[in-house]
Design a protein around this motif. Structure first.
Motif, PDB file in Angstrom:
ATOM      1  N   GLU A 154       7.421  -3.797  -0.151  1.00 41.82           N
ATOM      2  CA  GLU A 154       6.839  -4.868  -0.973  1.00 41.82           C
ATOM      3  C   GLU A 154       7.048  -6.233  -0.326  1.00 41.82           C
ATOM      4  O   GLU A 154       6.154  -7.081  -0.326  1.00 41.82           O
ATOM      5  CB  GLU A 154       7.457  -4.855  -2.370  1.00 41.82           C
ATOM      6  CG  GLU A 154       6.970  -3.713  -3.248  1.00 41.82           C
ATOM      7  CD  GLU A 154       7.391  -3.876  -4.694  1.00 41.82           C
ATOM      8  OE1 GLU A 154       8.058  -4.890  -5.011  1.00 41.82           O
ATOM      9  OE2 GLU A 154       7.055  -3.000  -5.517  1.00 41.82           O
ATOM     10  N   ASN A 155       8.228  -6.449   0.247  1.00 44.53           N
ATOM     11  CA  ASN A 155       8.503  -7.732   0.876  1.00 44.53           C
ATOM     12  C   ASN A 155       7.741  -7.904   2.187  1.00 44.53           C
ATOM     13  O   ASN A 155       7.368  -9.024   2.545  1.00 44.53           O
ATOM     14  CB  ASN A 155      10.008  -7.911   1.076  1.00 44.53           C
ATOM     15  CG  ASN A 155      10.695  -8.383  -0.196  1.00 44.53           C
ATOM     16  OD1 ASN A 155      10.823  -9.571  -0.451  1.00 44.53           O
ATOM     17  ND2 ASN A 155      11.111  -7.428  -1.033  1.00 44.53           N
ATOM     18  N   LYS A 212      -6.402  -1.006  -0.815  1.00 47.60           N
ATOM     19  CA  LYS A 212      -6.089   0.368  -0.412  1.00 47.60           C
ATOM     20  C   LYS A 212      -4.885   0.905  -1.186  1.00 47.60           C
ATOM     21  O   LYS A 212      -4.113   0.167  -1.788  1.00 47.60           O
ATOM     22  CB  LYS A 212      -5.786   0.425   1.089  1.00 47.60           C
ATOM     23  CG  LYS A 212      -6.912  -0.096   1.971  1.00 47.60           C
ATOM     24  CD  LYS A 212      -8.155   0.767   1.855  1.00 47.60           C
ATOM     25  CE  LYS A 212      -9.232   0.291   2.836  1.00 47.60           C
ATOM     26  NZ  LYS A 212     -10.466   1.101   2.744  1.00 47.60           N
ATOM     27  N   SER A 213      -4.723   2.225  -1.131  1.00 50.78           N
ATOM     28  CA  SER A 213      -3.567   2.873  -1.762  1.00 50.78           C
ATOM     29  C   SER A 213      -2.519   3.173  -0.692  1.00 50.78           C
ATOM     30  O   SER A 213      -2.847   3.560   0.432  1.00 50.78           O
ATOM     31  CB  SER A 213      -3.987   4.165  -2.458  1.00 50.78           C
ATOM     32  OG  SER A 213      -4.588   5.059  -1.537  1.00 50.78           O
ATOM     33  N   PRO A 263       1.910  -6.970  -3.934  1.00 50.50           N
ATOM     34  CA  PRO A 263       2.087  -5.521  -4.100  1.00 50.50           C
ATOM     35  C   PRO A 263       1.611  -5.014  -5.457  1.00 50.50           C
ATOM     36  O   PRO A 263       1.279  -3.830  -5.584  1.00 50.50           O
ATOM     37  CB  PRO A 263       3.605  -5.327  -3.959  1.00 50.50           C
ATOM     38  CG  PRO A 263       4.094  -6.543  -3.264  1.00 50.50           C
ATOM     39  CD  PRO A 263       3.199  -7.651  -3.703  1.00 50.50           C
ATOM     40  N   LYS A 264       1.565  -5.899  -6.450  1.00 50.24           N
ATOM     41  CA  LYS A 264       1.174  -5.484  -7.800  1.00 50.24           C
ATOM     42  C   LYS A 264      -0.335  -5.564  -8.031  1.00 50.24           C
ATOM     43  O   LYS A 264      -0.863  -4.898  -8.928  1.00 50.24           O
ATOM     44  CB  LYS A 264       1.869  -6.369  -8.850  1.00 50.24           C
ATOM     45  CG  LYS A 264       3.365  -6.532  -8.673  1.00 50.24           C
ATOM     46  CD  LYS A 264       4.117  -5.233  -8.790  1.00 50.24           C
ATOM     47  CE  LYS A 264       5.633  -5.463  -8.670  1.00 50.24           C
ATOM     48  NZ  LYS A 264       6.377  -4.186  -8.627  1.00 50.24           N
ATOM     49  N   ALA A 265      -1.027  -6.352  -7.211  1.00 53.82           N
ATOM     50  CA  ALA A 265      -2.454  -6.582  -7.463  1.00 53.82           C
ATOM     51  C   ALA A 265      -3.362  -6.222  -6.285  1.00 53.82           C
ATOM     52  O   ALA A 265      -4.483  -5.740  -6.492  1.00 53.82           O
ATOM     53  CB  ALA A 265      -2.675  -8.048  -7.839  1.00 53.82           C
ATOM     54  N   ASP A 266      -2.891  -6.454  -5.064  1.00 54.51           N
ATOM     55  CA  ASP A 266      -3.772  -6.287  -3.900  1.00 54.51           C
ATOM     56  C   ASP A 266      -3.805  -4.869  -3.351  1.00 54.51           C
ATOM     57  O   ASP A 266      -4.723  -4.506  -2.605  1.00 54.51           O
ATOM     58  CB  ASP A 266      -3.355  -7.244  -2.782  1.00 54.51           C
ATOM     59  CG  ASP A 266      -3.602  -8.695  -3.162  1.00 54.51           C
ATOM     60  OD1 ASP A 266      -4.505  -8.939  -3.981  1.00 54.51           O
ATOM     61  OD2 ASP A 266      -2.886  -9.579  -2.646  1.00 54.51           O
TER      62      ASP A 266
END
Length: 330
Positions: free
Chosen positions: A149-150, A133-134, A159-162
């Motif tokens: 992100e954490n 999802k965005s 956070p960079k891929a999923d």
């Protein structure tokens, strides 16, 4: 005639005393900028509304920066004396070539106040629902982005891929962008989160701060030069904040809503009560202005995990925090 001169002096004494007292009591002007306008910063508005700064001898001029980056720029350029921003900015500047170094001297929020909104109603939210999802996040490198992100990593999401992070929308434009249909999820502060929920534009499904725990999210910051030159101002400021923090802990939400309503035109006191009650359950407001070393260490761990700080660039606590004023606050 000596007698006349004496009588004249005696007659003038009350006026001279009043003039002297007036000069002593003239408040010190402080140019202050907050990162954004939010109920998350309620203790500050209470301190302003209840006259705590005035009692401490300060005349505070309030301005909203619309971003930690802009607040730090105001501080470094000399157009602001004290700013309320994320402490991550002080870490970045400490590692920069800037000759002006900022210092956190008092804390306001105990953790992240952003709430995660889903565009569609969800009965039982699970963080795995975010995969693919965005998410409308915040400015890259900012505390809202770092904390989000954490929180994702805590739930085994990359956070960079999923997920797709949308972080190029300005603070003032985020609500409009969300209402226009951008992103599947988004993070918002109060009262925006409750207002969007009330208008049928989303549902609050999680608290980022609850996921992360106690890590200072926004704090009062000044340059080291300003603190050295104006220690009485910094101490008076911190004393006023502690007084507000103590008051906020037990004051009824309706009373607090009344105190801060002037800072949120167009929002009813009933709506403010709703947001205050929601924030209270997450324990987001600090009880004292002390910024602990452990919290700053955890923040830097998060910055490293997000790729924003190299391990060998970790900054010593005393280089980014001046704990003198918070420890002395009464």
């Amino acid at each position: 005639m000596p007698g006349l001169s004496l009588r004249l002096l005696i007659a003038l004494l009350p006026a001279l005393s009043a003039t002297t007292a007036s000069a002593v009591e003239t408040p010190t002007k402080v140019r202050y900028e907050e990162v954004v306008r939010s109920v998350l910063y309620m203790p500050m508005y209470v301190a302003l509304n209840q006259g705590y700064f005035k009692e401490a001898g300060l005349d505070v001029n309030l301005k909203t920066s619309q971003g930690t980056d802009k607040g730090m720029a105001a501080l470094l350029s000399g157009s602001a004396d004290i700013v309320l921003i994320g402490p991550e900015a002080s870490v970045y500047v400490a590692n920069s070539e800037s000759p002006v170094k900022p210092k956190v001297f008092a804390g306001l929020t105990a953790t992240d106040g952003f709430l995660l909104l889903s565009r569609e109603p969800i009965k039982e939210f699970d963080w795995n629902m975010l995969k693919g999802k965005s998410i409308m996040s915040f400015r890259p490198g900012s505390n809202p982005d770092v904390f989000l992100e954490n929180a994702l990593r805590k739930h085994n999401l990359n956070p960079k891929a999923d997920v797709k992070m949308i972080s190029n929308i300005g603070a003032a434009a985020r609500a409009g962008a969300w209402m226009s249909g951008q992103a599947d999820y988004a993070i918002f502060l109060e009262p925006e989160a409750s207002n969007l929920e009330k208008s049928g534009q989303g549902q609050v499904v999680a608290s980022i701060g609850r996921e992360i725990g106690q890590v200072d999210f926004t704090s009062f910051t000044a340059t080291d030069a300003y603190l050295k030159k104006n220690p009485k101002v910094a101490q008076a400021w911190t004393n006023a904040i502690l007084k507000a923090q103590t008051y906020v802990q037990n004051a009824p939400p309706a009373t607090l809503a009344e105190h801060i309503s002037a800072y949120f035109p167009g929002i009813s006191e009933a709506e403010l009560v709703t947001t205050i009650n929601r924030y209270r359950q997450y324990d987001l407001w600090k009880k004292t202005p002390v910024v602990e070393e452990a919290a700053m260490e955890k923040l830097q761990d998060m910055l490293i995990a997000s790729g924003l700080l190299e391990k060998d660039k970790r900054v010593k606590y005393e280089l980014i925090v001046d704990a003198t004023f918070a420890n002395e606050a009464k």
